[in-house]
Motif scaffolding. Structure first.
Motif, PDB file in Angstrom:
ATOM      1  N   LEU A  31     -70.686  -2.939 -44.383  1.00 41.68           N
ATOM      2  CA  LEU A  31     -70.120  -3.676 -45.028  1.00 41.68           C
ATOM      3  C   LEU A  31     -68.543  -4.369 -44.152  1.00 41.68           C
ATOM      4  O   LEU A  31     -67.907  -5.249 -44.520  1.00 41.68           O
ATOM      5  N   ARG A  32     -68.591  -3.799 -42.587  1.00 44.04           N
ATOM      6  CA  ARG A  32     -68.197  -4.717 -42.033  1.00 44.04           C
ATOM      7  C   ARG A  32     -68.259  -5.826 -41.726  1.00 44.04           C
ATOM      8  O   ARG A  32     -68.109  -6.899 -41.677  1.00 44.04           O
ATOM      9  N   GLU A  33     -69.845  -5.894 -41.106  1.00 43.63           N
ATOM     10  CA  GLU A  33     -70.827  -7.482 -41.202  1.00 43.63           C
ATOM     11  C   GLU A  33     -70.976  -7.919 -42.312  1.00 43.63           C
ATOM     12  O   GLU A  33     -70.624  -8.877 -42.519  1.00 43.63           O
ATOM     13  N   LEU A  34     -70.775  -7.515 -43.821  1.00 49.51           N
ATOM     14  CA  LEU A  34     -70.403  -8.355 -44.678  1.00 49.51           C
ATOM     15  C   LEU A  34     -68.887  -8.979 -45.014  1.00 49.51           C
ATOM     16  O   LEU A  34     -69.511  -9.818 -45.338  1.00 49.51           O
ATOM     17  N   HIS A  35     -68.228  -8.375 -44.404  1.00 44.29           N
ATOM     18  CA  HIS A  35     -67.037  -8.942 -44.591  1.00 44.29           C
ATOM     19  C   HIS A  35     -66.971  -9.590 -43.479  1.00 44.29           C
ATOM     20  O   HIS A  35     -65.979 -10.785 -44.098  1.00 44.29           O
ATOM     21  N   GLU A  36     -67.083  -9.487 -42.410  1.00 40.23           N
ATOM     22  CA  GLU A  36     -66.885 -10.596 -41.420  1.00 40.23           C
ATOM     23  C   GLU A  36     -68.046 -11.608 -42.091  1.00 40.23           C
ATOM     24  O   GLU A  36     -67.999 -13.290 -41.875  1.00 40.23           O
ATOM     25  N   ARG A  38     -68.531 -12.724 -45.434  1.00 42.82           N
ATOM     26  CA  ARG A  38     -67.445 -13.516 -46.111  1.00 42.82           C
ATOM     27  C   ARG A  38     -66.614 -14.420 -45.798  1.00 42.82           C
ATOM     28  O   ARG A  38     -66.294 -15.694 -45.787  1.00 42.82           O
ATOM     29  N   GLU A  39     -65.866 -13.881 -44.709  1.00 42.48           N
ATOM     30  CA  GLU A  39     -64.819 -14.792 -43.908  1.00 42.48           C
ATOM     31  C   GLU A  39     -65.313 -15.839 -43.339  1.00 42.48           C
ATOM     32  O   GLU A  39     -64.259 -16.841 -42.873  1.00 42.48           O
ATOM     33  N   ARG A  41     -67.934 -17.598 -43.759  1.00 43.66           N
ATOM     34  CA  ARG A  41     -68.002 -18.341 -44.563  1.00 43.66           C
ATOM     35  C   ARG A  41     -67.021 -19.291 -45.540  1.00 43.66           C
ATOM     36  O   ARG A  41     -66.919 -19.815 -45.921  1.00 43.66           O
ATOM     37  N   ASP A  42     -65.948 -18.251 -45.534  1.00 39.37           N
ATOM     38  CA  ASP A  42     -64.651 -18.927 -46.396  1.00 39.37           C
ATOM     39  C   ASP A  42     -63.862 -19.614 -45.476  1.00 39.37           C
ATOM     40  O   ASP A  42     -63.903 -20.610 -45.566  1.00 39.37           O
ATOM     41  N   ARG A  53     -62.530 -17.363 -56.132  1.00 37.48           N
ATOM     42  CA  ARG A  53     -61.536 -17.271 -56.049  1.00 37.48           C
ATOM     43  C   ARG A  53     -60.956 -17.294 -57.344  1.00 37.48           C
ATOM     44  O   ARG A  53     -60.918 -16.633 -58.426  1.00 37.48           O
ATOM     45  N   GLN A  56     -62.745 -15.548 -60.178  1.00 37.58           N
ATOM     46  CA  GLN A  56     -62.676 -14.175 -59.914  1.00 37.58           C
ATOM     47  C   GLN A  56     -61.548 -13.605 -60.355  1.00 37.58           C
ATOM     48  O   GLN A  56     -61.093 -12.662 -61.225  1.00 37.58           O
TER      49      GLN A  56
END
Length: 65
Positions: A31-36, A38-39, A41-42, A53, A56
């Protein structure tokens, strides 16, 4: 980063195979790596991130409880 990887490998050796704590640790790392990711990519694609966004928000507005 390398210290965290070494700590998780040492803990995996100490924990029994398929243990709950090992699973939670792997999940937390994922989950940490996924969040990183996504950040990142954003930051790289701000227009696409803004569109996501907005989609969503629209989904949440039209969702029926």
């Amino acid at each position: 980063m390398a210290d965290r990887d070494r700590d998780t490998k040492e803990a995996d050796r100490a924990a029994p195979e398929g243990g709950v704590t090992a699973r939670r640790r792997r999940r937390a790392q994922f989950l940490r790596e996924l969040h990183e990711a996504r950040e990142l990519r954003d930051r790289v694609q701000p227009r696409r991130a803004r569109a996501a966004r907005m989609r969503q928000q629209m989904r949440m507005r039209t969702f029926r409880w």
